[in-house]
Scaffold this motif. Structure first.
Motif, mmCIF file in Angstrom:
data_model
loop_
_atom_site.group_PDB
_atom_site.id
_atom_site.type_symbol
_atom_site.label_atom_id
_atom_site.label_comp_id
_atom_site.label_asym_id
_atom_site.label_seq_id
_atom_site.Cartn_x
_atom_site.Cartn_y
_atom_site.Cartn_z
ATOM 1 N N MET A 112 0.814 -1.217 0.000
ATOM 2 C CA MET A 112 0.000 0.000 0.000
ATOM 3 C C MET A 112 0.852 1.273 0.000
ATOM 4 N N ALA A 132 3.314 9.021 -7.221
ATOM 5 C CA ALA A 132 4.040 10.275 -7.421
ATOM 6 C C ALA A 132 4.497 10.413 -8.872
ATOM 7 N N HIS A 133 4.637 9.281 -9.565
ATOM 8 C CA HIS A 133 5.005 9.319 -10.991
ATOM 9 C C HIS A 133 4.508 8.016 -11.611
ATOM 10 N N LEU A 158 -1.249 3.931 1.125
ATOM 11 C CA LEU A 158 -0.956 4.241 2.522
ATOM 12 C C LEU A 158 0.020 5.419 2.540
ATOM 13 N N PRO A 159 -0.297 6.560 3.144
ATOM 14 C CA PRO A 159 -1.617 6.876 3.706
ATOM 15 C C PRO A 159 -2.662 7.056 2.606
ATOM 16 N N GLY A 160 -3.926 7.173 3.011
ATOM 17 C CA GLY A 160 -5.014 7.236 2.038
ATOM 18 C C GLY A 160 -5.006 8.505 1.213
ATOM 19 N N PHE A 161 -4.461 9.574 1.772
ATOM 20 C CA PHE A 161 -4.375 10.834 1.031
ATOM 21 C C PHE A 161 -3.005 10.901 0.353
ATOM 22 N N LEU A 172 3.646 11.594 -0.413
ATOM 23 C CA LEU A 172 4.799 10.780 -0.808
ATOM 24 C C LEU A 172 5.760 10.568 0.351
ATOM 25 N N ALA A 173 6.034 11.645 1.117
ATOM 26 C CA ALA A 173 7.016 11.551 2.209
ATOM 27 C C ALA A 173 6.567 10.512 3.234
ATOM 28 N N GLU A 174 5.274 10.536 3.571
ATOM 29 C CA GLU A 174 4.740 9.605 4.562
ATOM 30 C C GLU A 174 4.761 8.177 3.991
ATOM 31 N N ARG A 231 6.880 6.974 1.862
ATOM 32 C CA ARG A 231 8.272 6.519 1.907
ATOM 33 C C ARG A 231 8.666 6.102 3.325
ATOM 34 N N ARG A 232 8.212 6.890 4.303
ATOM 35 C CA ARG A 232 8.562 6.584 5.696
ATOM 36 C C ARG A 232 8.077 5.176 6.058
ATOM 37 N N TRP A 233 6.817 4.876 5.729
ATOM 38 C CA TRP A 233 6.267 3.534 6.014
ATOM 39 C C TRP A 233 6.991 2.482 5.197
ATOM 40 N N PHE A 264 10.050 2.316 3.866
ATOM 41 C CA PHE A 264 11.424 1.958 4.214
ATOM 42 C C PHE A 264 11.515 1.312 5.589
ATOM 43 N N PHE A 265 10.655 1.729 6.522
ATOM 44 C CA PHE A 265 10.674 1.070 7.832
ATOM 45 C C PHE A 265 10.309 -0.407 7.671
#
Lengths: 287, 258
Positions: free
Chosen positions: A43, A51-52, A118-121, A124-126, A128-130, A132-133
Motif C-alpha cells: 500500500m 508520485a510518478h 498508505l496513507p489514504g491521502f 509521498l514523504a509519509e 516513503r517513511r512507512w 522503508f521502515f
C-alpha cells in the motif's frame, strides 16, 4: 463414494483424523511478520508509485521519454477528468479506479485510488517513511527465515520438490485435481504438494529477492556502493519497472494462495499457521 | 487445556487486531509523533548502512554523451520570481556573487568568473527524483571541496547550508524559500560540485542558473538550484523549520540516499 470399498479393502483400520505438526515456530512467526510487511509495503508502494505513475525501461525515463505503462488522467469531451490506463499504445478507460479517481468526492488525477494507498491521502514523504521502515523489517525477517530454512533443513525437507512429485504425469495429475479444487488427502497431505512447493520456492527464492534487489537499485546511494546492481537489471528505471512487475506477481500469488487456503479448509490451514497443528485423515493403526 | 486454548485464542485475537489496526488505521496513526519517531529509525539505519557501504568515496556511475536524456525534465522552480534574482538574470549574472560564510576562516564572495577560473570537473550522471523518474545530464563545475578549502573551515564545522534564490512556496514569513544542507562527508566527495554548466552550455535558468549543487549519491531534491550563499554551520536546527532543507521541513528524509 468408494470409501466403503476402500475400508473393506484396507480391512484393518477406520480413517482417523490426527493432528500433525505442520509448521515450525520460526515459519509461523516469519509468515505473519511477512503478512504485515507485505500489506504495508504494497500500500505504501502504491503511494510512492502515484508520485510518478509511469514505467520506463533503461537507465533514465521522465515525462518526455517513452513509457510502456502509464496511469494517466485526460480531459474528456465534456471537460471532465477521465482515467486512462495505457499499456504500450493500448489505452483502456479506467476512470474511477486507475488514472483518475475520487478524492473528497471529486474525480481527480490519481494513479491508484486512495483506498489502495498508505496513507489514504496523497503524501509521498509519509508513504516513503512507512515503506522503508517495513522494508527493513521485511529484510531482517526474510534473512532470519532463510538462515533457519537452510540450517534447520526446512527447505530441503519441506520445500524442495521430491523426485516423484516432478514427473510430468504427477504434475499433470496435481494440476487437474487443483482445477477441480480437490486436494491431497491422507498420507499425501503430510507434505506440500508439488504446485505448492514450486509456488513457495518461486516466491521465497525469486520474487522476494527480486523485490529487495530492484528496490535497492532505485537508491542512488546503493548504486554508487554496488554498481553491479544497476547492470543486473539494465538500469535504474528498468529496476523500478521490475519492482512493480514483481509486486504484481506477488499480489497474484497472494490471491491464489488465499483462494487455496479457503478451498482446502480455512480453519485447518489457519490453525496450522497459528498453532502449528494440521489435521489430516490417516489410516495408520493406533500406536 | 481450556486455559491453553483461551490463551491461544487471546494471542491470535491480539495478533489479528494488531495487524488489522496497522493496516486500516495507519493514516490517522501516522499523525502521532510516537509512530513517526519509530518509523524515523529506518532513516538512521539506512544512512548508517549506506555510509558504511560508501566508505572509501565510492563514485556514482558516470555515463557517456550517448546516454544523455534527450530532454532533461525541469522540476520545482523553473524561473524564480524574486526581483533581485530577475535583475541578476537580466544582467547575465555579471553582478551575481556566491557568498561563502559562517564557520570559515576567510569568508568569500565569488563571481561566476572566479568560479570558472578554478579547476573544473565535468561528469555525466543520473539524476533521480524522489517521485521516481530519472534523467541523465552532463554537469560542469567547481568541486565544492576546493571552495571549502579556499574559505578554510573552522573547528566544529559540520554542515554546508545552501541558500537559494527561489521561494518555492509562498509564505508570509518567508519560510517557503528553498534551502538544503549536506554534511562534510558529501561536501568533500569528489563528485560534489557547484555546477555552472549543463550539457556543454551555461546552466539554463530552468535548471538553476547561474549555479546549482550536484551531490550525486542522493536524490534530486538535494541538488539545490539558484545558489546564492553557502553557510558553514555546526547545526542546521535554527534554519526555517529545523530539518535541514525545504523538503525535509515538509516531511522528507534529510539523508536522501534512497
Amino acid at each position: 463414494m468408494d470409501s466403503g470399498d476402500r475400508k473393506a479393502a484396507d480391512g484393518a483400520t477406520q480413517p482417523r483424523r490426527v493432528l500433525v505438526r505442520r509448521h515450525s515456530g520460526t515459519v509461523r512467526v516469519t509468515h505473519w511478520v511477512n503478512v504485515l510487511c507485505f500489506g504495508i509495503l504494497l500500500m505504501s508502494g502504491l503511494q510512492i508509485f502515484n508520485a510518478h505513475p509511469e514505467l520506463y525501461w533503461g537507465h533514465y525515463g521522465a515525462d518526455a521519454d517513452w513509457s510502456f505503462l502509464a496511469l494517466e488522467a485526460k480531459r474528456g469531451e465534456g471537460g471532465a477528468i477521465e482515467g486512462v490506463t495505457r499499456i504500450g499504445a493500448l489505452e483502456i478507460p479506467t476512470t474511477g479506479v486507475l488514472g483518475a479517481s475520487k478524492v473528497n468526492g471529486e474525480i481527480r488525477p490519481r494513479g491508484f485510488p486512495n483506498v489502495a494507498t498508505l496513507p489514504g491521502f496523497r503524501d509521498l514523504a509519509e508513504g516513503r517513511r512507512w515503506h522503508f521502515f517495513f522494508a527493513w523489517l521485511f529484510v531482517i525477517n526474510g534473512f532470519a527465515y532463510l538462515v533457519y530454512g537452510f540450517l534447520a533443513g526446512h527447505f530441503r525437507r519441506d520445500l524442495a520438490p521430491s523426485r516423484d512429485q516432478l514427473t510430468p504425469r504427477h504434475l499433470w495429475h496435481e494440476i487437474a485435481t487443483h482445477a477441480r479444487l480437490r486436494f491431497p488427502k491422507g498420507e499425501e497431505a503430510r507434505r506440500y504438494n508439488a504446485l505448492q512447493k514450486l509456488a513457495y520456492c518461486g516466491v521465497a527464492f525469486v520474487l522476494l529477492p527480486v523485490m529487495v534487489l530492484t528496490g535497492l537499485t532505485m537508491s542512488p546511494g546503493m548504486d554508487a556502493a554496488l554498481p553491479w546492481l544497476v547492470d543486473l537489471f539494465g538500469g535504474r528505471q528498468s529496476a523500478r519497472s521490475l519492482h512493480f512487475i514483481a509486486a504484481t506477481l506477488l499480489v497474484l500469488f497472494v490471491v491464489i494462495h488465499l483462494a487455496m487456503v479457503f478451498a482446502s479448509g480455512l480453519f485447518n490451514n489457519l490453525r496450522s499457521m497459528i498453532t502449528g497443528r494440521y489435521a489430516i485423515e490417516t489410516r495408520e493403526p493406533k500406536s | 487445556m481450556t486455559i491453553r486454548i483461551d490463551r491461544r485464542r487471546l494471542l491470535t485475537g491480539a495478533g489479528v487486531t494488531a495487524a488489522a489496526a496497522a493496516l486500516s488505521a495507519c493514516a490517522p496513526l501516522s499523525a502521532s509523533d510516537g509512530i513517526r519517531s519509530v518509523l524515523d529509525m529506518a532513516e538512521q539505519l539506512t544512512m548508517r548502512a549506506q555510509r558504511l557501504l560508501l566508505s572509501g568515496d565510492a563514485l556514482a556511475r558516470e555515463f557517456t554523451e550517448a546516454d544523455l536524456s534527450p530532454v532533461f525534465k525541469s522540476n520545482g522552480t523553473h524561473n524564480p520570481d524574486d526581483e533581485a534574482y530577475q535583475r541578476l538574470a537580466e544582467g547575465g549574472f555579471a553582478d551575481w556573487r556566491l557568498q561563502v560564510d559562517g564557520m570559515v576562516e576567510r569568508p568569500l564572495s565569488l563571481s561566476l568568473a572566479d568560479l570558472r577560473a578554478m579547476p573544473a570537473r565535468t561528469q555525466i550522471t543520473r539524476h533521480d527524483c524522489v517521485e521516481g523518474w530519472s534523467a541523465i545530464g552532463k554537469w560542469t563545475g567547481v568541486p565544492l571541496a576546493l571552495v571549502l578549502k579556499a574559505a578554510g573551515l573552522r573547528p566544529g564545522a559540520r554542515y554546508v547550508v545552501f541558500h537559494c534564490a527561489d521561494e518555492y512556496e509562498k509564505t508570509l514569513d518567508g519560510s517557503g524559500r528553498y534551502y538544503e544542507s549536506i554534511d562534510l562527508v558529501d561536501a568533500f566527495h569528489p563528485q560534489t560540485i557547484l555546477a555552472y554548466g549543463m550539457n556543454g552550455r551555461d546552466l539554463p535558468i530552468a535548471h538553476g542558473a547561474p549555479l546549482r549543487l550536484r551531490v550525486e549519491r542522493q536524490l534530486g531534491y538535494k541538488q539545490a538550484k539558484y545558489l546564492m550563499r553557502l553557510e558553514i554551520v555546526d547545526s542546521f536546527a535554527r534554519f526555517y523549520r529545523g530539518k535541514g532543507g525545504f523538503w525535509e521541513d515538509r516531511g522528507y528524509e534529510w539523508y536522501a540516499g534512497i
